[in-house]
Design a protein around this motif. Sequence first.
Motif, PDB file in Angstrom:
ATOM      1  N   GLY A   1       1.560   7.423 -19.471  1.00 44.40           N
ATOM      2  CA  GLY A   1       1.742   8.285 -17.930  1.00 44.40           C
ATOM      3  C   GLY A   1       1.081   6.754 -16.656  1.00 44.40           C
ATOM      4  O   GLY A   1      -0.529   7.208 -16.213  1.00 44.40           O
ATOM      5  N   GLY A   2       1.838   6.587 -16.030  1.00 44.51           N
ATOM      6  CA  GLY A   2       1.592   5.745 -14.744  1.00 44.51           C
ATOM      7  C   GLY A   2       1.293   6.253 -13.484  1.00 44.51           C
ATOM      8  O   GLY A   2       2.648   5.372 -12.192  1.00 44.51           O
ATOM      9  N   GLY A   3       1.722   7.498 -13.299  1.00 46.23           N
ATOM     10  CA  GLY A   3       1.587   8.015 -11.974  1.00 46.23           C
ATOM     11  C   GLY A   3       0.288   7.943 -11.256  1.00 46.23           C
ATOM     12  O   GLY A   3      -0.464   7.064 -11.571  1.00 46.23           O
ATOM     13  N   MET A   4      -0.252   8.500 -10.297  1.00 41.55           N
ATOM     14  CA  MET A   4      -0.941   8.560  -9.272  1.00 41.55           C
ATOM     15  C   MET A   4      -2.304   8.445 -10.342  1.00 41.55           C
ATOM     16  O   MET A   4      -3.359   7.457  -9.707  1.00 41.55           O
TER      17      MET A   4
ATOM     18  N   VAL B   1       0.404   2.589 -20.731  1.00 48.54           N
ATOM     19  CA  VAL B   1       2.066   3.187 -21.158  1.00 48.54           C
ATOM     20  C   VAL B   1       2.378   4.053 -20.734  1.00 48.54           C
ATOM     21  O   VAL B   1       2.393   5.520 -19.541  1.00 48.54           O
ATOM     22  N   ASP B   2       4.362   3.442 -19.641  1.00 47.86           N
ATOM     23  CA  ASP B   2       4.544   4.000 -19.260  1.00 47.86           C
ATOM     24  C   ASP B   2       6.516   3.883 -19.692  1.00 47.86           C
ATOM     25  O   ASP B   2       6.506   2.930 -20.177  1.00 47.86           O
ATOM     26  N   ALA B   3       7.179   5.053 -19.819  1.00 51.53           N
ATOM     27  CA  ALA B   3       9.188   4.425 -19.733  1.00 51.53           C
ATOM     28  C   ALA B   3       9.436   4.379 -18.538  1.00 51.53           C
ATOM     29  O   ALA B   3      10.517   3.798 -19.198  1.00 51.53           O
ATOM     30  N   ASP B   4       8.557   3.726 -17.628  1.00 54.77           N
ATOM     31  CA  ASP B   4       8.997   3.248 -16.653  1.00 54.77           C
ATOM     32  C   ASP B   4       8.588   2.039 -16.250  1.00 54.77           C
ATOM     33  O   ASP B   4       7.648   1.638 -16.049  1.00 54.77           O
ATOM     34  N   PRO B   5       9.790   0.939 -16.507  1.00 56.05           N
ATOM     35  CA  PRO B   5       9.604  -0.201 -16.630  1.00 56.05           C
ATOM     36  C   PRO B   5       9.308  -1.137 -15.667  1.00 56.05           C
ATOM     37  O   PRO B   5       7.999  -1.661 -15.776  1.00 56.05           O
ATOM     38  N   ALA B   6       9.427  -0.013 -14.674  1.00 56.09           N
ATOM     39  CA  ALA B   6       8.968  -0.914 -13.127  1.00 56.09           C
ATOM     40  C   ALA B   6       7.430  -0.712 -12.420  1.00 56.09           C
ATOM     41  O   ALA B   6       7.342  -1.103 -12.152  1.00 56.09           O
ATOM     42  N   ARG B   7       7.003   0.173 -13.831  1.00 53.98           N
ATOM     43  CA  ARG B   7       5.424  -0.027 -13.532  1.00 53.98           C
ATOM     44  C   ARG B   7       4.499  -1.152 -14.052  1.00 53.98           C
ATOM     45  O   ARG B   7       3.886  -0.621 -14.054  1.00 53.98           O
ATOM     46  N   ALA B   8       5.516  -1.787 -14.625  1.00 56.09           N
ATOM     47  CA  ALA B   8       4.346  -3.002 -15.063  1.00 56.09           C
ATOM     48  C   ALA B   8       4.414  -4.040 -13.452  1.00 56.09           C
ATOM     49  O   ALA B   8       2.715  -4.224 -13.841  1.00 56.09           O
ATOM     50  N   ALA B   9       4.425  -4.005 -12.649  1.00 52.25           N
ATOM     51  CA  ALA B   9       4.175  -4.240 -11.304  1.00 52.25           C
ATOM     52  C   ALA B   9       3.635  -3.958 -11.048  1.00 52.25           C
ATOM     53  O   ALA B   9       1.930  -4.747 -11.063  1.00 52.25           O
ATOM     54  N   VAL B  10       3.134  -2.575 -11.153  1.00 53.69           N
ATOM     55  CA  VAL B  10       2.207  -2.116 -10.594  1.00 53.69           C
ATOM     56  C   VAL B  10       0.571  -2.294 -11.725  1.00 53.69           C
ATOM     57  O   VAL B  10      -1.074  -2.534 -10.907  1.00 53.69           O
ATOM     58  N   ALA B  11       1.029  -1.868 -12.578  1.00 51.61           N
ATOM     59  CA  ALA B  11      -0.456  -2.437 -14.301  1.00 51.61           C
ATOM     60  C   ALA B  11      -0.525  -4.101 -13.320  1.00 51.61           C
ATOM     61  O   ALA B  11      -2.073  -3.976 -13.415  1.00 51.61           O
TER      62      ALA B  11
ATOM     63  N   GLY C   1      -2.924  -4.484 -18.412  1.00 52.72           N
ATOM     64  CA  GLY C   1      -1.452  -4.285 -19.636  1.00 52.72           C
ATOM     65  C   GLY C   1      -0.737  -3.529 -19.842  1.00 52.72           C
ATOM     66  O   GLY C   1      -1.231  -1.845 -19.075  1.00 52.72           O
ATOM     67  N   PHE C   2       0.564  -3.614 -19.935  1.00 52.94           N
ATOM     68  CA  PHE C   2       1.008  -2.690 -19.442  1.00 52.94           C
ATOM     69  C   PHE C   2       2.066  -2.795 -21.291  1.00 52.94           C
ATOM     70  O   PHE C   2       2.518  -3.612 -21.152  1.00 52.94           O
TER      71      PHE C   2
END
Length: 325
Positions: free
Chosen positions: A151-154, A174-184, A190-191
């Motif tokens: 869960g890549g929320g706040m 780990v997140d279903a939204d690939p956009a969270r890879a940039a935040v990681a 790692g994402f």
Amino acid sequence: MTRTARALWFTAAGECEVRPVALPEPGPDEVLVRTLHTGVSRGTESLVLRGGVPAGQRAVMRAPFQDGDFPWPVKYGYLNVGVVERGPLLGRTVFCLYPHQTHYVVPAAAVTPVPDAVPAGRAVLAGTVETAVNALWDARPLVGDRVAVVGGGMVGCCVAALLARFPGVRLQLVDADPARAAVAAALGVGFASPDEAAGDCDLVVHASASEEGLARSLELLAPEGRVVELSWYGDRPVAVALGESFHSRRLRLVGSQVGVVARPDRTHAERMALALELLADPAFDALITGASRFEDLPSVLPRLASGALPALCHRVDYGAGHVPA
């Protein structure tokens, strides 16, 4: 003469508005604070906006300076950074667990000075980092652990940012939204998508607020592993897969909640001060993904709640010139 401030009120399902609020004169041990920024805690505030706080949890879910009662009308929020204009700490930038409001008066003990190394705009994350600190006190990660944050929320991102400092840890967000890879990547973590996440974990911190995320968290564990559950589902029932190999693999599911300090040798004030110190790391700027003016919040908050406006932490800016009437 009575002064007035302006505050955001949740008034009905999916609706909120700015209302005038009377300001008392500060007493000798109180401070008058002019708000610089607030942060929208999207998960919790979305739940409050839709009226999803269960009747049996309404007392527990009250914010420290909430006005009104659930479900509505209610003045809610707890990520506030401002400048002390009267009272002790005069002129200091401070953090307070206060709702979205232009000015407010609280006991001086209710505010925490923001360290000089932490910009005011980043300090709105303090309440979320405090939750992450408490979660790690509950989780007790060890050097060399294999860890996933699902869960890549706040909250999940703040937990991952702190875990990235542990030596020898194998860590994935780990997140279903690939956009969270940039935040990681910005956090040095790692994402992986849920399907690609590495298993055999000693520890999984779950913060996706979804039944699917919790199920995947249990699947990622090694024998004797543990899931620390940070999600709060409000009035939604959640099915947990406790059949199959849950017992034979001796897995553990532990709830963590910021209302109780997870270490008996620390106080709430010490935990908050630590959270603000940790925010000296500029990597946390990656979690502030949007900003808007306070005046626009009645239209912005429903869009955040519905997902029409995607964000991790959405910062609300109050400007430098507003004065109480």
